[in-house]
Scaffold this motif. Sequence first.
Motif, mmCIF file in Angstrom:
data_model
loop_
_atom_site.group_PDB
_atom_site.id
_atom_site.type_symbol
_atom_site.label_atom_id
_atom_site.label_comp_id
_atom_site.label_asym_id
_atom_site.label_seq_id
_atom_site.Cartn_x
_atom_site.Cartn_y
_atom_site.Cartn_z
ATOM 1 N N SER A 63 0.830 -1.207 0.000
ATOM 2 C CA SER A 63 0.000 0.000 0.000
ATOM 3 C C SER A 63 0.866 1.260 0.000
ATOM 4 O O SER A 63 0.498 2.259 -0.624
ATOM 5 N N LEU A 64 2.016 1.215 0.665
ATOM 6 C CA LEU A 64 2.940 2.349 0.582
ATOM 7 C C LEU A 64 3.521 2.490 -0.826
ATOM 8 O O LEU A 64 3.705 3.604 -1.315
ATOM 9 N N GLY A 65 3.810 1.378 -1.464
ATOM 10 C CA GLY A 65 4.279 1.429 -2.849
ATOM 11 C C GLY A 65 3.234 2.007 -3.778
ATOM 12 O O GLY A 65 3.547 2.747 -4.696
ATOM 13 N N LEU A 66 1.974 1.682 -3.525
ATOM 14 C CA LEU A 66 0.894 2.234 -4.337
ATOM 15 C C LEU A 66 0.741 3.731 -4.090
ATOM 16 O O LEU A 66 0.463 4.500 -5.016
ATOM 17 N N ALA A 67 0.959 4.151 -2.868
ATOM 18 C CA ALA A 67 0.773 5.564 -2.529
ATOM 19 C C ALA A 67 1.926 6.447 -3.014
ATOM 20 O O ALA A 67 1.697 7.579 -3.454
ATOM 21 N N PHE A 68 3.156 5.945 -2.950
ATOM 22 C CA PHE A 68 4.305 6.806 -3.213
ATOM 23 C C PHE A 68 4.940 6.641 -4.592
ATOM 24 O O PHE A 68 5.573 7.564 -5.086
ATOM 25 N N HIS A 69 4.815 5.493 -5.214
ATOM 26 C CA HIS A 69 5.461 5.259 -6.513
ATOM 27 C C HIS A 69 4.405 5.148 -7.594
ATOM 28 O O HIS A 69 4.210 4.096 -8.182
ATOM 29 N N ARG A 70 3.759 6.246 -7.863
ATOM 30 C CA ARG A 70 2.663 6.251 -8.838
ATOM 31 C C ARG A 70 3.115 6.881 -10.146
ATOM 32 O O ARG A 70 2.597 7.886 -10.577
ATOM 33 N N THR A 71 4.080 6.260 -10.793
ATOM 34 C CA THR A 71 4.527 6.803 -12.073
ATOM 35 C C THR A 71 3.952 6.007 -13.239
ATOM 36 O O THR A 71 3.526 6.583 -14.229
ATOM 37 N N HIS A 72 3.930 4.693 -13.137
ATOM 38 C CA HIS A 72 3.447 3.845 -14.221
ATOM 39 C C HIS A 72 2.226 3.059 -13.761
ATOM 40 O O HIS A 72 2.091 2.700 -12.593
ATOM 41 N N LEU A 73 1.362 2.766 -14.691
ATOM 42 C CA LEU A 73 0.175 1.974 -14.393
ATOM 43 C C LEU A 73 0.546 0.533 -14.053
ATOM 44 O O LEU A 73 -0.110 -0.097 -13.228
#
Length: 98
Positions: free
Chosen positions: A16-26
Amino acid sequence: MSPLHLSFYSAFTLSSLGLAFHRTHLVSALLCLESMMLSMYITISMWPVENQMASSTLMPMLMLTFSACEAGTGLAMLVATTRTHGSDQLHNLNLLQC
């Protein structure tokens, strides 16, 4: 808290942290969603075993079904976005332009 619980909770939290902070590519957003669903599936599957309850197989199967539908929908969105916008970067997506 057992080490098993700690590993599942940390896997869910990290995804969930990866989803929140690394939102560059789909693709990375879809991968984080899939890891969240996988950790939830394993947790729900192990819950009756740890509580010495009668094995209820309906809930993990429903979770796995929704996870497969979410993955198929996400990949369809990825293909459609790549064809229309030329890349899968999330900053190119704007709901006001659709």
